[in-house]
Scaffold this motif. Structure first.
Motif, mmCIF file in Angstrom:
data_model
loop_
_atom_site.group_PDB
_atom_site.id
_atom_site.type_symbol
_atom_site.label_atom_id
_atom_site.label_comp_id
_atom_site.label_asym_id
_atom_site.label_seq_id
_atom_site.Cartn_x
_atom_site.Cartn_y
_atom_site.Cartn_z
ATOM 1 N N LYS A 1 0.832 -1.206 0.000
ATOM 2 C CA LYS A 1 0.000 0.000 0.000
ATOM 3 C C LYS A 1 0.867 1.256 0.000
ATOM 4 C CE LYS A 1 -4.426 -0.768 2.334
ATOM 5 N NZ LYS A 1 -5.079 -0.664 3.654
ATOM 6 N N ASN A 2 1.905 1.232 0.842
ATOM 7 C CA ASN A 2 2.830 2.367 0.948
ATOM 8 C C ASN A 2 3.450 2.675 -0.418
ATOM 9 O OD1 ASN A 2 4.760 4.282 1.875
ATOM 10 N ND2 ASN A 2 6.244 2.642 2.166
ATOM 11 N N PHE A 3 3.935 1.647 -1.100
ATOM 12 C CA PHE A 3 4.598 1.902 -2.380
ATOM 13 C C PHE A 3 3.604 2.198 -3.502
ATOM 14 C CE2 PHE A 3 8.311 0.065 -0.180
ATOM 15 C CZ PHE A 3 9.173 1.134 -0.413
ATOM 16 N N ARG A 4 2.374 1.773 -3.314
ATOM 17 C CA ARG A 4 1.351 2.163 -4.296
ATOM 18 C C ARG A 4 1.180 3.688 -4.256
ATOM 19 N NH1 ARG A 4 -3.883 3.366 -5.538
ATOM 20 N NH2 ARG A 4 -4.929 2.054 -7.097
ATOM 21 N N VAL A 5 1.189 4.266 -3.034
ATOM 22 C CA VAL A 5 1.081 5.728 -2.905
ATOM 23 C C VAL A 5 2.270 6.402 -3.590
ATOM 24 C CG1 VAL A 5 0.944 7.672 -1.304
ATOM 25 C CG2 VAL A 5 -0.189 5.517 -0.735
ATOM 26 N N TRP A 6 3.468 5.849 -3.350
ATOM 27 C CA TRP A 6 4.659 6.402 -4.024
ATOM 28 C C TRP A 6 4.458 6.410 -5.540
ATOM 29 C CZ3 TRP A 6 9.211 8.580 -2.402
ATOM 30 C CH2 TRP A 6 9.469 8.557 -1.033
ATOM 31 N N LEU B 1 10.412 1.607 -9.477
ATOM 32 C CA LEU B 1 10.224 0.161 -9.673
ATOM 33 C C LEU B 1 11.562 -0.573 -9.603
ATOM 34 C CD1 LEU B 1 7.559 0.188 -12.557
ATOM 35 C CD2 LEU B 1 7.165 -0.080 -10.094
ATOM 36 N N ASN B 2 12.585 0.036 -10.193
ATOM 37 C CA ASN B 2 13.915 -0.583 -10.127
ATOM 38 C C ASN B 2 14.405 -0.668 -8.688
ATOM 39 O OD1 ASN B 2 14.553 -1.326 -12.779
ATOM 40 N ND2 ASN B 2 15.033 0.805 -13.316
ATOM 41 N N PHE B 3 14.127 0.392 -7.926
ATOM 42 C CA PHE B 3 14.503 0.393 -6.503
ATOM 43 C C PHE B 3 13.789 -0.751 -5.784
ATOM 44 C CE2 PHE B 3 13.141 1.551 -2.217
ATOM 45 C CZ PHE B 3 14.362 1.669 -1.574
ATOM 46 N N LEU B 4 12.485 -0.875 -6.052
ATOM 47 C CA LEU B 4 11.710 -1.932 -5.399
ATOM 48 C C LEU B 4 12.218 -3.309 -5.802
ATOM 49 C CD1 LEU B 4 8.044 -0.604 -5.649
ATOM 50 C CD2 LEU B 4 9.522 -0.704 -3.646
ATOM 51 N N ASP B 5 12.599 -3.425 -7.073
ATOM 52 C CA ASP B 5 13.083 -4.713 -7.571
ATOM 53 C C ASP B 5 14.385 -5.107 -6.876
ATOM 54 O OD1 ASP B 5 13.201 -6.994 -9.148
ATOM 55 O OD2 ASP B 5 14.436 -5.996 -10.658
ATOM 56 N N LYS B 6 15.278 -4.115 -6.733
ATOM 57 C CA LYS B 6 16.585 -4.393 -6.137
ATOM 58 C C LYS B 6 16.504 -4.602 -4.630
ATOM 59 C CE LYS B 6 19.066 -1.356 -8.587
ATOM 60 N NZ LYS B 6 19.408 -0.035 -8.292
ATOM 61 N N SER B 7 15.723 -3.736 -3.989
ATOM 62 C CA SER B 7 15.746 -3.745 -2.532
ATOM 63 C C SER B 7 14.458 -4.308 -1.978
ATOM 64 C CB SER B 7 15.907 -2.313 -2.033
ATOM 65 O OG SER B 7 14.755 -1.601 -2.394
ATOM 66 N N GLN B 8 13.705 -4.971 -2.837
ATOM 67 C CA GLN B 8 12.334 -5.270 -2.452
ATOM 68 C C GLN B 8 12.266 -6.079 -1.178
ATOM 69 O OE1 GLN B 8 10.151 -7.881 -5.012
ATOM 70 N NE2 GLN B 8 12.059 -8.556 -5.910
ATOM 71 N N ASP C 1 6.084 24.283 -6.972
ATOM 72 C CA ASP C 1 5.794 23.377 -5.865
ATOM 73 C C ASP C 1 6.091 21.936 -6.251
ATOM 74 O OD1 ASP C 1 5.006 25.504 -4.447
ATOM 75 O OD2 ASP C 1 2.848 25.066 -4.479
ATOM 76 N N TYR C 2 6.575 21.180 -5.284
ATOM 77 C CA TYR C 2 6.867 19.759 -5.507
ATOM 78 C C TYR C 2 6.344 18.952 -4.326
ATOM 79 C CZ TYR C 2 9.829 21.541 -9.189
ATOM 80 O OH TYR C 2 10.276 22.180 -10.314
ATOM 81 N N SER C 3 5.859 17.751 -4.620
ATOM 82 C CA SER C 3 5.368 16.901 -3.539
ATOM 83 C C SER C 3 6.564 16.295 -2.813
ATOM 84 C CB SER C 3 4.473 15.787 -4.095
ATOM 85 O OG SER C 3 5.271 14.767 -4.664
ATOM 86 N N THR C 4 6.331 15.935 -1.558
ATOM 87 C CA THR C 4 7.400 15.341 -0.755
ATOM 88 C C THR C 4 7.985 14.108 -1.444
ATOM 89 O OG1 THR C 4 6.135 16.023 1.160
ATOM 90 C CG2 THR C 4 7.955 14.514 1.561
ATOM 91 N N ARG C 5 7.117 13.272 -1.979
ATOM 92 C CA ARG C 5 7.628 12.038 -2.587
ATOM 93 C C ARG C 5 8.399 12.313 -3.873
ATOM 94 N NH1 ARG C 5 3.016 10.407 -0.081
ATOM 95 N NH2 ARG C 5 3.269 8.765 1.479
ATOM 96 N N ILE D 1 13.632 12.390 -6.662
ATOM 97 C CA ILE D 1 14.754 13.056 -7.329
ATOM 98 C C ILE D 1 16.062 12.702 -6.627
ATOM 99 C CG2 ILE D 1 15.801 15.347 -7.736
ATOM 100 C CD1 ILE D 1 12.851 16.343 -8.116
ATOM 101 N N CYS D 2 15.971 12.483 -5.319
ATOM 102 C CA CYS D 2 17.159 12.145 -4.528
ATOM 103 C C CYS D 2 17.379 10.635 -4.423
ATOM 104 C CB CYS D 2 17.038 12.743 -3.130
ATOM 105 S SG CYS D 2 16.922 14.538 -3.137
ATOM 106 N N GLY D 3 16.490 9.846 -5.029
ATOM 107 C CA GLY D 3 16.641 8.392 -4.969
ATOM 108 C C GLY D 3 16.450 7.828 -3.574
ATOM 109 N N SER D 4 15.684 8.556 -2.753
ATOM 110 C CA SER D 4 15.455 8.094 -1.376
ATOM 111 C C SER D 4 13.970 7.842 -1.192
ATOM 112 C CB SER D 4 15.946 9.183 -0.404
ATOM 113 O OG SER D 4 15.239 9.115 0.814
ATOM 114 N N TYR D 5 13.597 6.577 -1.035
ATOM 115 C CA TYR D 5 12.175 6.245 -0.992
ATOM 116 C C TYR D 5 11.717 5.917 0.425
ATOM 117 C CZ TYR D 5 13.006 6.108 -5.971
ATOM 118 O OH TYR D 5 13.363 6.446 -7.246
ATOM 119 N N ASP D 6 12.152 6.744 1.374
ATOM 120 C CA ASP D 6 11.764 6.534 2.760
ATOM 121 C C ASP D 6 11.484 7.892 3.401
ATOM 122 O OD1 ASP D 6 11.402 5.860 5.362
ATOM 123 O OD2 ASP D 6 13.265 4.716 5.565
ATOM 124 N N LEU D 7 10.225 8.138 3.710
ATOM 125 C CA LEU D 7 9.847 9.447 4.244
ATOM 126 C C LEU D 7 10.330 9.650 5.682
ATOM 127 C CD1 LEU D 7 6.234 9.981 2.885
ATOM 128 C CD2 LEU D 7 8.409 10.749 1.926
#
Ligand SMILES: [Zn+2]
Ligand SMILES: [Zn+2]
Length: 355
Positions: free
Chosen positions: A33-38, A52-59, A104-108, A113-119
């Motif tokens: 659910k969390n990554f669906r929002v991303w 998706l590549n991040f999820l694939d590698k670090s899933q 304006d840019y969303s937090t995600r 842009i920074c390759g960091s998928y953890d809020l």
């Protein structure tokens, strides 16, 4: 094809079948659910691909194993089809170079842009290049509210931004703080919002002017706009060595030619902003070493060459045998009071205390 179709594709084929499966466990369901929002917040297909590549590698093995167990399509299975379907727009991604001041840019998206998928990673987002050096740092600054209040010192130009703290400890060696402190030549991209707003506004590139401490032990970065006519900044050591090399080149040159160049040279030098690291030296060490030397150079044994006009004291300089820059200690034992000649010799000639 558009990013909306790409998002719909991964929701339909990947996230929703996982989330909606009747037998899915609570934990993998929440992660999915969390990554669906991303995924739904990605503004460009290329950024979605990176996610998706991040999820694939670090899933998360929790999700992956659950998908395999329940026979649901996994990210690894979906990726090739995604790349085929959206082949023409995989390069279409928002990078730091596409950011526009005032937008304006969303937090995600900032995180993407920074390759960091953890809020939960906090407000400072360092980005490393392939060689492991800091490429740039993004900060998310929320103004007002909270114990440590970020604020504009000067609207859009100077930002007071509190360091990352853990349990009230503002350590300069925390990775995120150090990324800013140790890389003053790298831009800090400032995203700022009012506490009430959900989206951040991009205010451009900033650089670290100084670190300030409050009486309660909290520390903040004094950040100034880089793009505000400040121009490029350089290290003092780089400035010195570049001048040294240019002097060498000038000395190798034919004297007539040099004089010709001198005739047309500008007599007012240009100015450059520089960054220098200053050590907060212990005044007691300096006082004690000067007391020990008693007006006599501890290198050549001669009397100090002149007296200070301000107070009549013998002029000696306190030098560190092992330089502070090489982690030499700021102690009486590691310091010597020397005359200016001997001091220059320590730094540029044959040193008495080699390091
Ligand atoms: Zn001397
Ligand atoms: Zn020195």
């Amino acid at each position: 094809m558009s990013v909306d179709q790409a998002i719909k594709f991964v929701c339909d084929e990947l996230f929703d079948p996982t989330i909606n499966h009747p037998e899915i466990g609570e934990k993998p369901k929440n992660i999915a659910k969390n990554f669906r929002v991303w995924a739904t917040e990605m503004s460009h297909t290329g950024n979605l691909l990176e996610l998706l590549n991040f999820l694939d590698k670090s899933q998360s093995p929790v999700v992956f194993e659950e998908q395999v167990r329940l026979g649901i399509t996994t990210i690894t299975e979906i990726l090739p089809e995604f790349e085929r379907k959206f082949a023409n727009e995989l390069e279409d991604r928002l990078t730091k170079d596409d950011l526009q001041v005032g937008m304006d840019y969303s937090t995600r998206m900032i995180h993407a842009i920074c390759g960091s998928y953890d809020l939960r990673s906090g407000g400072i987002l360092p980005v490393w290049d392939g060689a492991g050096s800091v490429d740039f740092v993004a900060i998310k600054a929320t103004l007002s509210g909270g114990t440590y209040e970020n604020s504009w010192i000067e609207s859009r130009k100077r930002l007071k931004y509190f360091m990352k703290a853990i349990s009230g400890n503002f350590s300069e060696s925390y990775r995120d703080n150090a990324a800013i402190i140790n890389n003053p030549q790298k831009p800090v991209l400032a995203f700022v919002r009012e506490a009430s707003s959900s989206r951040f506004t991009y205010y451009g590139r900033f650089f670290l002017l100084s670190i300030q401490s409050e009486e309660d032990g909290s520390k903040w970065f004094d950040l100034a706009s880089w793009d505000d006519g400040m121009g490029q900044i350089a290290y003092i050591t780089d400035v010195e060595s570049s001048l040294h090399h240019k002097v060498k080149a000038s000395q190798r040159m034919d004297a007539t030619e040099r004089r010709k160049r001198l005739e047309t040279a500008a007599s007012q030098p240009g100015k450059q902003r520089i960054v220098a690291t200053a050590y907060q030296r212990n005044p007691d060490v300096i006082a004690e070493v000067l007391y020990r030397a008693n007006g006599v150079c501890e290198s050549c044994g001669k009397n100090a060459p002149f007296e200070r006009l301000s107070d009549g004291s013998p002029f000696l300089e306190v030098h560190h045998k092992v330089p502070l820059s090489q982690n030499g200690p700021d102690t009486v034992e590691n310091a010597a009071a020397v005359c200016p000649n001997c001091h220059r010799q320590e730094h540029y000639g044959r040193a008495k205390w080699p390091h």
